[in-house]
Motif scaffolding. Structure first.
Motif, PDB file in Angstrom:
ATOM      1  N   LYS A 168      -6.790  13.499  48.425  1.00  8.75           N
ATOM      2  CA  LYS A 168      -5.740  12.743  49.098  1.00  8.75           C
ATOM      3  C   LYS A 168      -4.705  13.672  49.729  1.00  8.75           C
ATOM      4  O   LYS A 168      -4.326  14.689  49.141  1.00  8.75           O
ATOM      5  N   PRO A 169      -4.206  13.321  50.918  1.00 10.52           N
ATOM      6  CA  PRO A 169      -3.099  14.094  51.502  1.00 10.52           C
ATOM      7  C   PRO A 169      -1.785  13.684  50.838  1.00 10.52           C
ATOM      8  O   PRO A 169      -1.693  12.630  50.207  1.00 10.52           O
ATOM      9  N   THR A 170      -0.802  14.534  50.982  1.00 12.84           N
ATOM     10  CA  THR A 170       0.547  14.189  50.513  1.00 12.84           C
ATOM     11  C   THR A 170       1.479  14.169  51.721  1.00 12.84           C
ATOM     12  O   THR A 170       1.073  14.457  52.844  1.00 12.84           O
ATOM     13  N   LEU A 171       2.732  13.857  51.452  1.00 14.66           N
ATOM     14  CA  LEU A 171       3.698  13.709  52.547  1.00 14.66           C
ATOM     15  C   LEU A 171       3.857  15.010  53.326  1.00 14.66           C
ATOM     16  O   LEU A 171       4.001  15.007  54.552  1.00 14.66           O
ATOM     17  N   ASN A 172       3.809  16.137  52.620  1.00 14.34           N
ATOM     18  CA  ASN A 172       4.086  17.429  53.263  1.00 14.34           C
ATOM     19  C   ASN A 172       2.842  18.281  53.514  1.00 14.34           C
ATOM     20  O   ASN A 172       2.892  19.227  54.309  1.00 14.34           O
ATOM     21  N   VAL A 173       1.736  18.004  52.811  1.00 11.60           N
ATOM     22  CA  VAL A 173       0.526  18.832  52.936  1.00 11.60           C
ATOM     23  C   VAL A 173      -0.661  17.933  53.249  1.00 11.60           C
ATOM     24  O   VAL A 173      -1.010  17.052  52.456  1.00 11.60           O
ATOM     25  N   GLY A 174      -1.296  18.154  54.385  1.00 14.62           N
ATOM     26  CA  GLY A 174      -2.441  17.356  54.775  1.00 14.62           C
ATOM     27  C   GLY A 174      -3.749  17.864  54.179  1.00 14.62           C
ATOM     28  O   GLY A 174      -3.800  18.922  53.539  1.00 14.62           O
ATOM     29  N   ILE A 175      -4.814  17.098  54.396  1.00 10.85           N
ATOM     30  CA  ILE A 175      -6.139  17.458  53.879  1.00 10.85           C
ATOM     31  C   ILE A 175      -6.584  18.806  54.455  1.00 10.85           C
ATOM     32  O   ILE A 175      -7.062  19.683  53.716  1.00 10.85           O
ATOM     33  N   GLU A 176      -6.451  18.979  55.771  1.00 16.46           N
ATOM     34  CA  GLU A 176      -6.938  20.204  56.416  1.00 16.46           C
ATOM     35  C   GLU A 176      -6.235  21.443  55.860  1.00 16.46           C
ATOM     36  O   GLU A 176      -6.862  22.476  55.613  1.00 16.46           O
ATOM     37  N   GLU A 177      -4.930  21.349  55.649  1.00 21.17           N
ATOM     38  CA  GLU A 177      -4.208  22.508  55.129  1.00 21.17           C
ATOM     39  C   GLU A 177      -4.622  22.813  53.695  1.00 21.17           C
ATOM     40  O   GLU A 177      -4.791  23.976  53.319  1.00 21.17           O
ATOM     41  N   SER A 178      -4.806  21.771  52.888  1.00 23.82           N
ATOM     42  CA  SER A 178      -5.229  21.983  51.495  1.00 23.82           C
ATOM     43  C   SER A 178      -6.588  22.668  51.438  1.00 23.82           C
ATOM     44  O   SER A 178      -6.798  23.624  50.679  1.00 23.82           O
TER      45      SER A 178
ATOM     46  N   CYS B 279     -17.720  22.072  61.421  1.00 27.55           N
ATOM     47  CA  CYS B 279     -18.128  22.076  60.014  1.00 27.55           C
ATOM     48  C   CYS B 279     -16.917  21.885  59.105  1.00 27.55           C
ATOM     49  O   CYS B 279     -16.971  21.131  58.126  1.00 27.55           O
ATOM     50  N   PHE B 280     -15.818  22.553  59.450  1.00 19.41           N
ATOM     51  CA  PHE B 280     -14.591  22.430  58.657  1.00 19.41           C
ATOM     52  C   PHE B 280     -14.082  20.987  58.671  1.00 19.41           C
ATOM     53  O   PHE B 280     -13.711  20.441  57.634  1.00 19.41           O
ATOM     54  N   ARG B 281     -14.068  20.370  59.838  1.00 14.26           N
ATOM     55  CA  ARG B 281     -13.591  18.987  59.937  1.00 14.26           C
ATOM     56  C   ARG B 281     -14.504  18.025  59.173  1.00 14.26           C
ATOM     57  O   ARG B 281     -14.033  17.079  58.535  1.00 14.26           O
TER      58      ARG B 281
ATOM     59  N   PHE C 154      -7.673  26.483  50.109  1.00 11.01           N
ATOM     60  CA  PHE C 154      -8.757  26.617  49.127  1.00 11.01           C
ATOM     61  C   PHE C 154      -9.813  27.604  49.626  1.00 11.01           C
ATOM     62  O   PHE C 154     -10.280  28.474  48.883  1.00 11.01           O
ATOM     63  N   LEU C 155     -10.192  27.494  50.893  1.00  9.80           N
ATOM     64  CA  LEU C 155     -11.231  28.360  51.448  1.00  9.80           C
ATOM     65  C   LEU C 155     -10.753  29.797  51.596  1.00  9.80           C
ATOM     66  O   LEU C 155     -11.555  30.732  51.466  1.00  9.80           O
ATOM     67  N   ARG C 156      -9.472  30.002  51.870  1.00  8.80           N
ATOM     68  CA  ARG C 156      -8.950  31.371  51.945  1.00  8.80           C
ATOM     69  C   ARG C 156      -9.064  32.060  50.591  1.00  8.80           C
ATOM     70  O   ARG C 156      -9.396  33.241  50.508  1.00  8.80           O
ATOM     71  N   ILE C 157      -8.811  31.308  49.524  1.00 11.60           N
ATOM     72  CA  ILE C 157      -8.891  31.889  48.177  1.00 11.60           C
ATOM     73  C   ILE C 157     -10.342  32.137  47.783  1.00 11.60           C
ATOM     74  O   ILE C 157     -10.697  33.218  47.297  1.00 11.60           O
TER      75      ILE C 157
END
Length: 247
Positions: A20-30, A5-7, A34-37
């Protein structure tokens, strides 16, 4: 949330809603931050320590995911169709409110949410609670799920005024069918499609709120008997607001 479900959520937010992902932070981490908050009520500092990021990065990524999620919500959260408004809620059929409230299709109420405004707008947003706020009107079902929300009214607006604005301005607002109604409190008119409680008169005091029946004599007349069960049914919207605010 399961891993699949997360993927799927991450994939949709990226391919359909512009995250969009950035150079240092990917979609999954972003999305995970967000979900932790949102899901666990963690503050930015704790999330930053958990993911090894500074608070500025956590804040920036939170709002990026939030913007994408708002677009997703517009596609997935829909007001009830006419067909759904005709249907009797299953829990109503099995519970203590049947058949006395057989026309129930939702509970409606307003809630004030604090808002910061510039000094020149404080008069418009100043509410009876002595603070600046939005007066948000919402309808929920017996499963404590919002079926409609109108969040554009300044705090000075009365509940009836907010309802009028929503009816006149929002084509998505659905009135119940002729034989159905929303359960409402004293802040709304008792008219077609809206079932309000009995009011006290000059000659008779009629109790309504649940607290007035606690540690007190039982209902003394048919008006109080009706109000007792009306308040019990309408309390679903107050509990829904409470869960939402606690989140």
């Amino acid at each position: 949330m399961s891993l699949d479900c997360f993927r799927t959520l991450c994939h949709q937010l990226e391919t359909t809603y512009g995250l969009k992902p950035t150079l240092n932070v990917g979609i999954e981490e972003s999305v995970a931050m967000f979900l932790r908050i949102c899901g666990h009520n963690e503050v930015q500092r704790d999330v930053g320590l958990r993911f090894g990021r500074n608070q500025e990065t956590v804040k920036r990524k939170f709002y990026e995911v939030l913007r994408a999620t708002e677009l997703l919500a517009c596609d997935y959260i829909k007001t009830p169709t006419r067909q759904k408004l005709h249907r009797i809620p299953d829990r109503l059929m099995d519970g203590k409110y049947w058949p006395f409230f057989s026309g129930f299709v939702g509970a409606m109420d307003g809630v004030h949410v604090c808002v910061k405004v510039t000094p020149d707008l404080q008069g418009m947003y100043w509410s009876r609670h002595d603070r600046t706020s939005f007066n948000i009107m919402a309808i929920c079902d017996l499963n404590m799920l919002f079926t409609y929300v109108w969040n554009g009214a300044p705090g000075y607006c009365h509940d009836t005024s907010v309802l009028t604005i929503a009816q006149n301005s929002d084509p998505e607002f659905s009135l119940p069918p002729e034989d159905k109604y929303y359960v409402v409190d004293f802040g709304y008119p008792n008219k077609q499609g809206f079932l309000a409680p009995y009011r006290s008169s000059r000659n008779m005091v009629v109790r309504y709120h649940m607290s007035s029946f606690e540690n007190a004599p039982p209902p003394q007349n048919k008006q109080e008997f009706f109000n007792r069960w009306h308040a019990s049914l309408r309390s679903i919207i107050e509990r829904t607001f409470g869960v939402w605010k606690k989140k």
